[in-house]
Design an enzyme around this catalytic site. Structure first.
Site, PDB file in Angstrom:
ATOM      1  N   HIS A  17      56.292  36.569   1.908  1.00 61.84           N
ATOM      2  CA  HIS A  17      56.238  37.939   2.456  1.00 61.84           C
ATOM      3  C   HIS A  17      56.011  38.958   1.333  1.00 61.84           C
ATOM      4  CE1 HIS A  17      59.054  36.262   5.771  1.00 61.84           C
ATOM      5  NE2 HIS A  17      57.843  36.353   6.272  1.00 61.84           N
ATOM      6  N   LYS A  41      64.726  35.448  20.360  1.00 58.28           N
ATOM      7  CA  LYS A  41      65.155  34.637  19.213  1.00 58.28           C
ATOM      8  C   LYS A  41      66.601  34.985  18.837  1.00 58.28           C
ATOM      9  CE  LYS A  41      60.822  33.806  16.593  1.00 58.28           C
ATOM     10  NZ  LYS A  41      60.129  34.120  15.305  1.00 58.28           N
ATOM     11  N   ARG A  90      49.631  32.064   6.412  1.00 59.36           N
ATOM     12  CA  ARG A  90      49.945  31.054   5.406  1.00 59.36           C
ATOM     13  C   ARG A  90      48.979  29.881   5.469  1.00 59.36           C
ATOM     14  NH1 ARG A  90      55.892  31.572   7.510  1.00 59.36           N
ATOM     15  NH2 ARG A  90      54.593  31.452   9.363  1.00 59.36           N
ATOM     16  N   SER A 128      60.364  31.223   6.624  1.00 56.47           N
ATOM     17  CA  SER A 128      61.791  31.563   6.735  1.00 56.47           C
ATOM     18  C   SER A 128      62.568  30.396   7.346  1.00 56.47           C
ATOM     19  CB  SER A 128      61.963  32.823   7.592  1.00 56.47           C
ATOM     20  OG  SER A 128      61.298  33.915   6.993  1.00 56.47           O
TER      21      SER A 128
HETATM   22  C1  LIG Z   1      53.575  35.366   4.805  1.00 56.88           C
HETATM   23  C2  LIG Z   1      53.773  35.964   6.155  1.00 56.88           C
HETATM   24  C3  LIG Z   1      53.940  35.258   7.344  1.00 56.88           C
HETATM   25  N1  LIG Z   1      54.082  36.138   8.340  1.00 56.88           N
HETATM   26  C4  LIG Z   1      54.213  35.786   9.776  1.00 56.88           C
HETATM   27  C5  LIG Z   1      55.493  34.996  10.088  1.00 56.88           C
HETATM   28  C6  LIG Z   1      56.696  35.738   9.641  1.00 56.88           C
HETATM   29  O1  LIG Z   1      57.056  36.784  10.238  1.00 56.88           O
HETATM   30  O2  LIG Z   1      57.296  35.260   8.673  1.00 56.88           O
HETATM   31  C7  LIG Z   1      54.053  37.416   7.855  1.00 56.88           C
HETATM   32  C8  LIG Z   1      54.191  38.662   8.484  1.00 56.88           C
HETATM   33  C9  LIG Z   1      54.101  39.808   7.681  1.00 56.88           C
HETATM   34  C10 LIG Z   1      53.868  39.726   6.299  1.00 56.88           C
HETATM   35  C11 LIG Z   1      53.731  38.485   5.668  1.00 56.88           C
HETATM   36  C12 LIG Z   1      53.843  37.325   6.454  1.00 56.88           C
END
Ligand SMILES: Cc1cn(CCC(=O)O)c2ccccc12
Length: 160
Positions: A17, A41, A90, A128
């Site tokens: 993120h 969730k 990703r 996560s």
């Molecule tokens: C790396 C990444 C995955 N996702 C979607 C899945 C999630 O919410 O972790 C994002 C949403 C916003 C910014 C970066 C990310």
């Protein structure tokens, strides 16, 4: 003033993120990182905890604002005086869900744009949920989350 909103669950925020936040914050005057309340969730961290963790983790990025929201994403984005959503991708496995979600948002709000950014290859496997699973069984998550987040995950897991 170019503003974009980066919505997510961030339960917890990961280095994947942060990679997107750091890069997207260079493309806009303000990047709103918004924790989405998903009633379907049961998150490990509360909305308040996730907002606080994000504020801590993004303290070094001056043009980031952290917020929490519930309800329709496009309405929230417009409330932030923006029409741009930024999401991180990703791997191909993310694409189908993100593509459908972006098309749905476009359908209900044609003026809204979703921009996708690929995470750096070193974080393409970081999620996560994977981090929580690893921490649950005592695995080392140091290279996957910022140090302050690691401590909070371990602390929270010990109470689960
Ligand atoms: C790396 C990444 C995955 N996702 C979607 C899945 C999630 O919410 O972790 C994002 C949403 C916003 C910014 C970066 C990310």
């Amino acid at each position: 003033m170019r503003i974009a909103v980066c919505p997510g669950s961030f339960d917890p925020v990961t280095k994947g993120h942060l990679d997107i936040f750091e890069r997207a914050s260079k493309l806009f005057d303000i990047l709103v990182v918004a924790v989405f309340h998903n009633p379907n969730k049961k998150p490990l961290f509360t909305m308040e905890e996730r907002v606080e963790m994000l504020q801590e983790a993004t303290r070094h990025i001056p043009n980031i604002r952290v917020d929490g929201f519930s309800g329709l994403l496009n309405q929230y984005v417009r409330q932030q005086n923006s029409t741009v959503i930024v999401r991180g991708l990703r791997a191909l496995s993310d694409f189908e869900y993100e593509f459908q979600r972006a098309l749905l948002i476009k359908k209900i709000d044609p003026g809204m744009e979703t921009i996708f950014m690929m995470t750096s290859s070193e974080y393409s496997f970081v999620s996560s949920s994977g981090i929580k699973e690893l921490a649950k069984f005592g695995g080392d998550i140091s290279c996957l989350v910022p140090l302050t987040i690691k401590e909070k995950v371990i602390q929270k897991m010990s109470k689960e």
